[in-house]
Design a protein around this motif. Structure first.
Motif, PDB file in Angstrom:
ATOM      1  N   ALA A 298       0.828  -1.207   0.000  1.00 28.61           N
ATOM      2  CA  ALA A 298       0.000   0.000   0.000  1.00 28.61           C
ATOM      3  C   ALA A 298       0.863   1.258   0.000  1.00 28.61           C
ATOM      4  O   ALA A 298       0.547   2.246  -0.682  1.00 28.61           O
ATOM      5  N   HIS A 299       1.965   1.234   0.750  1.00 32.68           N
ATOM      6  CA  HIS A 299       2.834   2.416   0.786  1.00 32.68           C
ATOM      7  C   HIS A 299       3.500   2.655  -0.571  1.00 32.68           C
ATOM      8  O   HIS A 299       3.547   3.791  -1.054  1.00 32.68           O
ATOM      9  N   ARG A 300       3.999   1.607  -1.187  1.00 38.20           N
ATOM     10  CA  ARG A 300       4.628   1.771  -2.491  1.00 38.20           C
ATOM     11  C   ARG A 300       3.621   2.182  -3.552  1.00 38.20           C
ATOM     12  O   ARG A 300       3.947   2.972  -4.460  1.00 38.20           O
ATOM     13  N   CYS A 301       2.411   1.698  -3.449  1.00 36.76           N
ATOM     14  CA  CYS A 301       1.356   2.124  -4.368  1.00 36.76           C
ATOM     15  C   CYS A 301       1.073   3.613  -4.200  1.00 36.76           C
ATOM     16  O   CYS A 301       0.939   4.352  -5.186  1.00 36.76           O
ATOM     17  N   GLY A 302       0.985   4.084  -2.954  1.00 31.32           N
ATOM     18  CA  GLY A 302       0.750   5.502  -2.720  1.00 31.32           C
ATOM     19  C   GLY A 302       1.888   6.373  -3.202  1.00 31.32           C
ATOM     20  O   GLY A 302       1.658   7.451  -3.773  1.00 31.32           O
ATOM     21  N   GLN A 303       3.122   5.934  -2.999  1.00 30.62           N
ATOM     22  CA  GLN A 303       4.267   6.682  -3.486  1.00 30.62           C
ATOM     23  C   GLN A 303       4.235   6.816  -5.014  1.00 30.62           C
ATOM     24  O   GLN A 303       4.469   7.899  -5.566  1.00 30.62           O
ATOM     25  N   ALA A 304       3.927   5.719  -5.704  1.00 42.00           N
ATOM     26  CA  ALA A 304       3.914   5.748  -7.166  1.00 42.00           C
ATOM     27  C   ALA A 304       2.797   6.638  -7.692  1.00 42.00           C
ATOM     28  O   ALA A 304       3.007   7.450  -8.612  1.00 42.00           O
ATOM     29  N   LEU A 305       1.596   6.513  -7.126  1.00 37.91           N
ATOM     30  CA  LEU A 305       0.480   7.338  -7.601  1.00 37.91           C
ATOM     31  C   LEU A 305       0.724   8.813  -7.334  1.00 37.91           C
ATOM     32  O   LEU A 305       0.444   9.663  -8.194  1.00 37.91           O
ATOM     33  N   ALA A 306       1.239   9.154  -6.154  1.00 39.42           N
ATOM     34  CA  ALA A 306       1.491  10.556  -5.838  1.00 39.42           C
ATOM     35  C   ALA A 306       2.550  11.142  -6.768  1.00 39.42           C
ATOM     36  O   ALA A 306       2.390  12.257  -7.293  1.00 39.42           O
ATOM     37  N   ALA A 307       3.648  10.412  -6.999  1.00 39.11           N
ATOM     38  CA  ALA A 307       4.684  10.903  -7.906  1.00 39.11           C
ATOM     39  C   ALA A 307       4.149  11.058  -9.323  1.00 39.11           C
ATOM     40  O   ALA A 307       4.452  12.046 -10.013  1.00 39.11           O
ATOM     41  N   GLY A 308       3.341  10.101  -9.778  1.00 44.49           N
ATOM     42  CA  GLY A 308       2.786  10.193 -11.122  1.00 44.49           C
ATOM     43  C   GLY A 308       1.857  11.371 -11.296  1.00 44.49           C
ATOM     44  O   GLY A 308       1.897  12.066 -12.320  1.00 44.49           O
ATOM     45  N   VAL A 309       1.022  11.654 -10.300  1.00 43.20           N
ATOM     46  CA  VAL A 309       0.082  12.775 -10.409  1.00 43.20           C
ATOM     47  C   VAL A 309       0.821  14.109 -10.371  1.00 43.20           C
ATOM     48  O   VAL A 309       0.525  15.022 -11.159  1.00 43.20           O
ATOM     49  N   VAL A 310       1.781  14.270  -9.476  1.00 41.56           N
ATOM     50  CA  VAL A 310       2.534  15.531  -9.409  1.00 41.56           C
ATOM     51  C   VAL A 310       3.294  15.777 -10.704  1.00 41.56           C
ATOM     52  O   VAL A 310       3.307  16.891 -11.237  1.00 41.56           O
ATOM     53  N   ALA A 311       3.940  14.745 -11.252  1.00 40.51           N
ATOM     54  CA  ALA A 311       4.658  14.906 -12.516  1.00 40.51           C
ATOM     55  C   ALA A 311       3.697  15.213 -13.662  1.00 40.51           C
ATOM     56  O   ALA A 311       4.017  16.018 -14.551  1.00 40.51           O
ATOM     57  N   THR A 312       2.514  14.618 -13.654  1.00 42.23           N
ATOM     58  CA  THR A 312       1.548  14.870 -14.721  1.00 42.23           C
ATOM     59  C   THR A 312       1.048  16.305 -14.700  1.00 42.23           C
ATOM     60  O   THR A 312       0.825  16.913 -15.764  1.00 42.23           O
ATOM     61  N   THR A 313       0.867  16.884 -13.525  1.00 43.42           N
ATOM     62  CA  THR A 313       0.416  18.272 -13.456  1.00 43.42           C
ATOM     63  C   THR A 313       1.444  19.222 -14.073  1.00 43.42           C
ATOM     64  O   THR A 313       1.082  20.149 -14.805  1.00 43.42           O
ATOM     65  N   GLY A 314       2.724  18.991 -13.788  1.00 39.66           N
ATOM     66  CA  GLY A 314       3.745  19.828 -14.405  1.00 39.66           C
ATOM     67  C   GLY A 314       3.792  19.668 -15.913  1.00 39.66           C
ATOM     68  O   GLY A 314       3.898  20.649 -16.658  1.00 39.66           O
ATOM     69  N   LEU A 315       3.707  18.431 -16.392  1.00 38.21           N
ATOM     70  CA  LEU A 315       3.700  18.203 -17.835  1.00 38.21           C
ATOM     71  C   LEU A 315       2.483  18.825 -18.499  1.00 38.21           C
ATOM     72  O   LEU A 315       2.577  19.354 -19.613  1.00 38.21           O
ATOM     73  N   LEU A 316       1.339  18.775 -17.830  1.00 35.98           N
ATOM     74  CA  LEU A 316       0.125  19.332 -18.417  1.00 35.98           C
ATOM     75  C   LEU A 316       0.236  20.843 -18.586  1.00 35.98           C
ATOM     76  O   LEU A 316      -0.147  21.387 -19.636  1.00 35.98           O
ATOM     77  N   LEU A 317       0.765  21.535 -17.593  1.00 34.13           N
ATOM     78  CA  LEU A 317       0.904  22.988 -17.736  1.00 34.13           C
ATOM     79  C   LEU A 317       1.930  23.332 -18.809  1.00 34.13           C
ATOM     80  O   LEU A 317       1.748  24.288 -19.574  1.00 34.13           O
ATOM     81  N   ILE A 318       3.025  22.581 -18.886  1.00 36.94           N
ATOM     82  CA  ILE A 318       4.012  22.820 -19.939  1.00 36.94           C
ATOM     83  C   ILE A 318       3.378  22.624 -21.312  1.00 36.94           C
ATOM     84  O   ILE A 318       3.617  23.400 -22.247  1.00 36.94           O
ATOM     85  N   ALA A 319       2.548  21.597 -21.456  1.00 32.23           N
ATOM     86  CA  ALA A 319       1.887  21.344 -22.733  1.00 32.23           C
ATOM     87  C   ALA A 319       0.874  22.437 -23.060  1.00 32.23           C
ATOM     88  O   ALA A 319       0.749  22.850 -24.222  1.00 32.23           O
ATOM     89  N   LEU A 320       0.153  22.926 -22.068  1.00 29.25           N
ATOM     90  CA  LEU A 320      -0.831  23.978 -22.316  1.00 29.25           C
ATOM     91  C   LEU A 320      -0.181  25.279 -22.751  1.00 29.25           C
ATOM     92  O   LEU A 320      -0.768  26.046 -23.523  1.00 29.25           O
TER      93      LEU A 320
END
Length: 364
Positions: A298-320
């Motif tokens: 559960a901890h590793r799952c949370g770490q992966a999801l949190a890192a993926g969402v934070v990185a996606t937000t930065g990529l989304l703004l760069i793309a916009l």
């Protein structure tokens, strides 16, 4: 309109003053299919999408018993993860470095804007960070949620959303307002990787649950997309050069893309494996059916999801904002002096080129 706001005889039209024809920009920004309209539409949709996803995360991870159980399991699982415990034990200075990096980030954002003399954009970037932190504080204090008590009987404060992630990602996305357009991908991408590291440390240290970090990233994304939509509404955006714009940012955007894709992919896969664990095994750490592997998963799952969402937000703004220029166009060539004034040119007119409108400039 001003008297000089007309085409020159036999020449190019003279650019009007911004103060005299400010409504031209507003009308052009409202034209259907204009560049400002397209930017405003996509940033507004991104803002509304971030708010919608934030609502889903809040309902799923805070209001439901299954979401709270998963968050508690991810928080407890850090103690069963040998990689996390070894890292925190051998590097106790990480806590101080994280705080120091947040302080330096708060100083870096206005420093870059002031050095480049982008005073209005610097104020907007700082205002976006303050607004995101204010929304985070309001959600932590007033968002409805179950009340929890610690072993001593005191009320456990809510960490939804994470203030550290909100601050770090707010600084990262705020740099998009003050850095040059060609360096935006590199700077914002590198700063977003730093925000991913800050969020991962708060999870490893037990300060927040994965849902808190994900919610903080979504709050920042909604605020910044709303700000850029407002700038497009005011006609403060213009097209930027398209050729070779993505190449300077590849050293940062490529690792960020790998973190986003790998984090979301691994997180969703681990989430399926975590949901397969019986609820009794993830109830309390001292239960008879205690499963250390389930907590660690559960901890590793949370770490992966949190890192993926934070990185996606930065990529989304760069793309916009990939082909969007937020700075004003360069000042046109002006010529003044006693010779121009002696030629009979109006004293308050902006001159382009070495000749005036009296057409008495034949060269023989």
């Amino acid at each position: 309109m001003a008297s000089y706001d007309r085409s020159r005889a036999g020449g190019s039209p003279r650019p009007p003053r911004t103060g005299d024809t400010w409504w031209y920009a507003a009308v052009a920004a409202e034209a259907p299919g204009s560049f400002s309209t397209r930017v405003r539409t996509r940033t507004r949709r991104a803002c509304l999408g971030a708010v919608l996803v934030l609502t889903v995360v809040y309902a799923g991870l805070v209001l439901t018993a299954t979401g709270r159980r998963w968050g508690d399991a991810a928080l407890t699982g850090r103690r069963t993860d040998t990689v996390v415990t070894t890292l925190l034990r051998e590097h106790p200075s990480l806590s101080g470095l994280t705080t120091l990096s947040l302080v330096l980030g708060c100083l870096l954002l206005p420093a870059v804007g002031l050095i480049r003399r982008r005073y209005a954009l610097t104020g907007l970037a700082a205002g976006a960070v303050v607004t995101a932190l204010a929304i985070t504080a309001l959600l932590q204090r007033y968002a409805p949620r179950p009340r929890f008590l610690d072993p001593g009987g005191a009320l456990v404060p809510s960490g939804f959303p994470s203030a550290q992630t909100t601050l770090a990602l707010g600084i990262a996305l705020g740099l998009a307002l003050v850095v040059p357009q060609r360096q935006r991908g590199l700077v914002v991408g590198a700063a977003t990787l730093w925000a991913v590291a800050v969020g991962a440390y708060t999870l490893a240290d037990g300060r927040h649950r994965p849902g808190d970090v994900i919610a903080g990233a979504l709050v920042v994304l909604a605020v910044h997309c709303g700000l850029h939509s407002l700038l497009a509404r005011k006609g403060r955006v213009r097209p930027a050069a398209r050729r070779g714009a993505a190449l300077p940012g590849l050293p940062a955007t490529l690792p960020l893309l790998l973190v986003a894709a790998g984090g979301l992919g691994a997180g969703l896969w681990l989430l399926g494996a975590t949901l397969a664990v019986p609820d009794a095994a993830l109830a309390v750490p001292d239960a008879a059916s205690y499963d250390a592997a389930g907590f660690r998963l559960a901890h590793r799952c949370g770490q992966a999801l949190a890192a993926g969402v934070v990185a996606t937000t930065g990529l989304l703004l760069i793309a916009l904002l990939r082909h969007v220029e937020l700075e004003r166009p360069p000042v046109p060539f002006r010529l003044g002096g006693p010779f121009v004034e002696a030629a009979g040119a109006p004293a308050d007119a902006e001159l382009v080129g070495p000749f005036t409108e009296d057409l008495d400039h034949e060269i023989s």
